[in-house]
Design a protein around this motif. Structure first.
Motif, short mmCIF file in Angstrom:
data_model
loop_
_atom_site.label_atom_id
_atom_site.label_comp_id
_atom_site.label_asym_id
_atom_site.label_seq_id
_atom_site.Cartn_x
_atom_site.Cartn_y
_atom_site.Cartn_z
N ARG A 115 -1.49 -20.40 82.14
CA ARG A 115 -2.12 -19.17 81.67
C ARG A 115 -1.39 -17.99 82.31
O ARG A 115 -1.60 -17.65 83.48
CB ARG A 115 -3.60 -19.15 82.07
N THR A 116 -0.49 -17.41 81.56
CA THR A 116 0.27 -16.27 82.04
C THR A 116 -0.17 -15.01 81.31
O THR A 116 -0.82 -15.07 80.26
CB THR A 116 1.78 -16.49 81.84
N ALA A 117 0.23 -13.88 81.84
CA ALA A 117 -0.10 -12.61 81.19
C ALA A 117 0.53 -12.52 79.80
O ALA A 117 -0.08 -11.97 78.88
CB ALA A 117 0.38 -11.45 82.07
N ALA A 118 1.75 -13.07 79.64
CA ALA A 118 2.41 -13.04 78.34
C ALA A 118 1.63 -13.87 77.31
O ALA A 118 1.50 -13.48 76.15
CB ALA A 118 3.84 -13.55 78.46
N VAL A 119 1.11 -15.02 77.71
CA VAL A 119 0.33 -15.86 76.81
C VAL A 119 -0.97 -15.15 76.41
O VAL A 119 -1.36 -15.15 75.25
CB VAL A 119 0.03 -17.22 77.47
N ASP A 120 -1.63 -14.53 77.39
CA ASP A 120 -2.87 -13.81 77.09
C ASP A 120 -2.62 -12.66 76.11
O ASP A 120 -3.41 -12.43 75.19
CB ASP A 120 -3.49 -13.28 78.38
N THR A 121 -1.53 -11.95 76.31
CA THR A 121 -1.20 -10.84 75.41
C THR A 121 -0.90 -11.35 74.00
O THR A 121 -1.35 -10.76 73.00
CB THR A 121 0.00 -10.05 75.95
#
Length: 478
Positions: A419-425
Motif C-alpha cells: 500500500r503505497t501513496a502512488a497506489v492510493d492515488t
C-alpha cells in the motif's frame, strides 16, 4: 594456458591480489558511476521495428519531440476540505502548474555521492490534463527526464514532489502522485527495508553454511569477498563494453549479472577450497603455495569448461529477436568470462597467501574425515536408485501442487501489493475516471486518406466499444 595463469598467480600472489584490488575496485566504481548512462530506459527500444509500440516511439521522437528517457507522472490536486473544485480553484491550480513549469528542480546532494555522478537538475514540463466529472480533483501531467532507475533521477523526482506538495498546500490544496516514476519510487521506498533484510539473511546463510562446513572464519568470508571484487569488476567491464559499442543495456542487467556471478563464483571458490583442503591433508609436507599451485592447475580445467559452457549458452541469446535478451545474453557471457579470469588468478592467489591459515581454527587437516550423512545418503541412492527417483518425483509434484490455479497480478493494488501513496492515488482516480487515466497510453493516429485530422474526425473513437474499433486500430500506433 590454464596452468600458466594459475602458476603465475600462486608464484606471485601478492602482485595478483594488488592488481585485482586496484583494477577490480576501479572498474567496479566506474561501472556504478556509468551504469545508467549505458542503460536504455524502458523496454520499447528493445522491441523489433515492426512492433506498434516501437513504431509509435519513433513517431513520438521525430514528430512530437518526446525524449526516449521521458518520465511521465500524473499529479492529483484536490481541495483539502474535500469540497468540489470551483472555477477559481481550477484557475489557481493551472496558475501553480504554469509556475512549476518555469522553476528548476535541483537534485539534492546525496549523503554518499558517487564519483562522476550526473547532475539531474531540470525544469519539468507541467500541463493541466483534466478535471474529474464530479469535480473532486484536477489532474496535471508532468514530464521529467532521465533514467527512472537512476538514484539521482529519483532524488530529483522526490524534490519535485515535495516542492509541489508544499506549493499547493499553501493554497489549501492537497496532492497525490502516481504513474511512471511515481509508482517506481514509492515501490522502491516501500521495499527498501525488505530488500536489505533479504540481502542480509542471504549473506548470513551463506556464511553460516561455510562456517559449518569448514569450521573457519576465513573460509566463510573470503569466497564472498573474492566474488564481490570480481563481480564488481565484471559489471564495470560490461558497462564499459556497452558504452564503447553504443549498446543500450536494460536496467535489470546489472542485477541479473550479480545473481549469476554470485552463484557460479562461490561454486568455483568452493571447488578450489575442498580440493585445497584435501591436498593439504594428503600432503602435510607441502607448503600452502605449492598446494595451491597443484590444486588450481587441476581444478582450473574443470572450472574453465564449466564457465565456457555457461558463456556459450548465454551467447546464443545474441540472436534473439527481443532486444533485451539479445543484449542480456552477451553481457552475462562477458561477465562470466571475467569471473573465469578471477577464478584462475585471484582465487588461487588468495589460497597461496593464506595457506593452512585458511582453515584455522579447524583441525580437520590433521585427521581423515569420517563418512557423514551425505555419504550415507549416497549409499542409499546407489542401492535403491529407482525407489528414490520415484519418491523424489512424488515429493516435487506435491510441492509444485501449490501453483495449480495460481493467478499472477501485475497491476497496482493487486493481491499482496504494498500500500503505497502512488497506489492510493491511482485508486482514487479510478473511482471517478477510467483506471488507465493515472498512467495513460499515447495513441498516434494517421488519416488513411492522407487528409488532415480534426477533433471532429476523432470524436467517435472514444465512444466506440473495443470490438468496433478494430478497423481504427489498424491505422493507430500505440
Amino acid at each position: 594456458m590454464i596452468r600458466a595463469l594459475t602458476g603465475f598467480s600462486t608464484r606471485s600472489p601478492w602482485k595478483v591480489i594488488a592488481l585485482w584490488a586496484v583494477l577490480g575496485i576501479a572498474a567496479a566504481l566506474l561501472g556504478q558511476a556509468f551504469v545508467f548512462r549505458a542503460s536504455q530506459p524502458g523496454n520499447a527500444g528493445f522491441l523489433p521495428a515492426q512492433y506498434d509500440s516501437a513504431a509509435a516511439l519513433k513517431i513520438a521522437e521525430e514528430r512530437f519531440g518526446v525524449k526516449p528517457d521521458a518520465d511521465l507522472l500524473t499529479v492529483l490536486v484536490a481541495r483539502s476540505d474535500g469540497a468540489p473544485l470551483g472555477a477559481a480553484d481550477e484557475q489557481r491550480i493551472d496558475a501553480q502548474a504554469a509556475q512549476m513549469s518555469r522553476q528548476r528542480v535541483a537534485m539534492p546532494r546525496p549523503k554518499d555521492p558517487m564519483p562522476l555522478a550526473q547532475d539531474h537538475s531540470q525544469i519539468p514540463r507541467v500541463s493541466p490534463a483534466m478535471t474529474a466529472p464530479d469535480r473532486a480533483f484536477r489532474l496535471l501531467s508532468v514530464e521529467l527526464t532521465g533514467h527512472a532507475a537512476d538514484p539521482g533521477v529519483q532524488a530529483t523526482y522526490r524534490a519535485f514532489r515535495d516542492s509541489a506538495r508544499d506549493l499547493f498546500a499553501q493554497e489549501g490544496l492537497r496532492t497525490g502522485f502516481t504513474g511512471g516514476i511515481g509508482d517506481r519510487v514509492d515501490t522502491a521506498d516501500a521495499e527498501e527495508t525488505r530488500s536489505k533484510v533479504v540481502a542480509i539473511i542471504m549473506l548470513g546463510v551463506i556464511v553460516l553454511l561455510h562456517v559449518l562446513v569448514f569450521r573457519s572464519a576465513l573460509a566463510a568470508l573470503l569466497p564472498l569477498l573474492a566474488v564481490s571484487v570480481i563481480g564488481g569488476a565484471a559489471t564495470g567491464v560490461v558497462v564499459g563494453a556497452a558504452l564503447l559499442t553504443n549498446t543500450g543495456l536494460a536496467d535489470s542487467t546489472p542485477g541479473l549479472i550479480n545473481v549469476v556471478l554470485v552463484g557460479i563464483g562461490i561454486d568455483y571458490f568452493l571447488f578450489l577450497l575442498f580440493r585445497f583442503r584435501e591436498q593439504l591433508r594428503e600432503h602435510p609436507e607441502q607448503s600452502g603455495r605449492e598446494a595451491a599451485a597443484e590444486v588450481a592447475g587441476r581444478v582450473g580445467t574443470a572450472v574453465t569448461s564449466a564457465a565456457l559452457t555457461i558463456v556459450a549458452a548465454f551467447a546464443t541469446l545474441g540472436v534473439a529477436s527481443f532486444g533485451q535478451f539479445r543484449v542480456l545474453g552477451p553481457a552475462i557471457a562477458l561477465a562470466v568470462l571475467v569471473m573465469l579470469l578471477g577464478s584462475l588468478t585471484f582465487m588461487p592467489a588468495l589460497l597461496a597467501v593464506t595457506g593452512r591459515k585458511m582453515f584455522w581454527p579447524s583441525r580437520a587437516l590433521k585427521r581423515e574425515p569420517r563418512a557423514g550423512s551425505a555419504a550415507r545418503l549416497g549409499d542409499r541412492v546407489a542401492r535403491r536408485p529407482l525407489t528414490l527417483v520415484l519418491a523424489s518425483v512424488a515429493l516435487l509434484g506435491a510441492l509444485a501442487a501449490g501453483v495449480v490455479g495460481m493467478r499472477m497480478d501485475y497491476g497496482q493494488g493487486g493481491a499482496g501489493a504494498d500500500r503505497t501513496a502512488a497506489v492510493d492515488t491511482a485508486q482514487e482516480i479510478a473511482r471517478a475516471l477510467p483506471a488507465g487515466v493515472s498512467d495513460p497510453t499515447s495513441v498516434f493516429v494517421t488519416a488513411s486518406d492522407g487528409g488532415a485530422l480534426t477533433v471532429e474526425r476523432l470524436a467517435g473513437l472514444s465512444g466506440r466499444s473495443p470490438g468496433s474499433t478494430a478497423s481504427a486500430r489498424s491505422r493507430a500506433r500505440c
